[in-house]
Design a protein around this motif. Sequence first.
Motif, PDB file in Angstrom:
ATOM      1  N   GLU A   1      -6.102   4.405   4.420  1.00 44.20           N
ATOM      2  CA  GLU A   1      -5.420   3.128   4.642  1.00 44.20           C
ATOM      3  C   GLU A   1      -3.904   3.324   4.685  1.00 44.20           C
ATOM      4  O   GLU A   1      -3.200   2.735   5.515  1.00 44.20           O
ATOM      5  CB  GLU A   1      -5.784   2.142   3.522  1.00 44.20           C
ATOM      6  N   GLN A   2      -3.398   4.155   3.795  1.00 43.76           N
ATOM      7  CA  GLN A   2      -1.961   4.419   3.787  1.00 43.76           C
ATOM      8  C   GLN A   2      -1.520   5.160   5.047  1.00 43.76           C
ATOM      9  O   GLN A   2      -0.429   4.918   5.570  1.00 43.76           O
ATOM     10  CB  GLN A   2      -1.594   5.239   2.547  1.00 43.76           C
TER      11      GLN A   2
ATOM     12  N   GLU B   1      -3.694   3.151  -6.283  1.00 43.81           N
ATOM     13  CA  GLU B   1      -5.085   3.112  -5.835  1.00 43.81           C
ATOM     14  C   GLU B   1      -5.732   1.776  -6.159  1.00 43.81           C
ATOM     15  O   GLU B   1      -6.568   1.275  -5.392  1.00 43.81           O
ATOM     16  CB  GLU B   1      -5.871   4.264  -6.469  1.00 43.81           C
TER      17      GLU B   1
ATOM     18  N   GLU C   1       0.807  -1.216   0.000  1.00 42.54           N
ATOM     19  CA  GLU C   1       0.000   0.000   0.000  1.00 42.54           C
ATOM     20  C   GLU C   1       0.842   1.270   0.000  1.00 42.54           C
ATOM     21  O   GLU C   1       0.324   2.371  -0.112  1.00 42.54           O
ATOM     22  CB  GLU C   1      -0.958   0.014   1.194  1.00 42.54           C
TER      23      GLU C   1
ATOM     24  N   ILE D   1      -4.562  -0.623  -3.471  1.00 41.76           N
ATOM     25  CA  ILE D   1      -5.254  -0.374  -2.202  1.00 41.76           C
ATOM     26  C   ILE D   1      -6.686  -0.895  -2.259  1.00 41.76           C
ATOM     27  O   ILE D   1      -7.191  -1.476  -1.290  1.00 41.76           O
ATOM     28  CB  ILE D   1      -5.235   1.134  -1.881  1.00 41.76           C
TER      29      ILE D   1
END
Length: 268
Positions: A200-201, A235, A158, A238
């Motif tokens: 999330e990152q 993206e 990610e 992810i």
Amino acid sequence: MSIFKNRTVVGAICILLSLLICFGITPLFNKTVSQKTEIVRVAKEIKAGDEITKDMVQLVEVGGFGLPENVIRQTDTVVGKYAAADLSVGDYILAPKLSDTPAAENAYLYNLDGSKQAMSITIKSFAYGLSGKIQSGDIVSVIAPDYKKQGTTVIPPELKYVEVISVTASSGYDANTGEAPAVEDEKELPSTVTLMVSPEQSCALAALEAEGKLHLSLVYRGAPENTAKFIAAQEKVIAALYPTKQEEAQPEQPQTPASQQPAESEAQ
């Protein structure tokens, strides 16, 4: 004999000139000096880059003589603008000290639209941040030594392609605003790097920051259209790693009781 050699005439001329100055020019000058006008003055200390609000300024009446032509005279002209220089309480606000856009060192923060976040990570040593050569717009990979204490060094999927939006020195000022530093100023070394990340990152970065172990490696620097390709590829990764929870399936339509179902046609 010249008229100016006659002392009586010269004296009369001097008297007339003095009367003209006393009763003509001097009153006009005093009137100009005493004339009042309204200007905008700083009511609270304003730092360069700050957005100016109504409580920071006030409209006051001062003598109009000797005021700069570019002094601001209406608060509406000031409110909502950004200070291009530090302003102290009592300062008159001049047009060159205002900007329609925020200062270079934090302009990127005004481009956030809610889909992503700006997050800073600490550069533990000079080498960890590519020896101070990282710039805004770069695509970097985050390398995690002893990832999750498993004894291996990896690039978390990610965090393979992440966009840099700022590099900040320990003084708090951005070290890569694009403005050339003064010759006598010593270049400040980067202390943190601010990245444009998804939620999330940001969670993954926070875990690595807490462990105090992360490096940055440069992946790409160049045209914005190519930078966008790296971001799009990240993206997709992810989306695969953190699939969005699908809405629960709609409940099945209630079945019609057998007693209410139409009877099948008898075989002819």
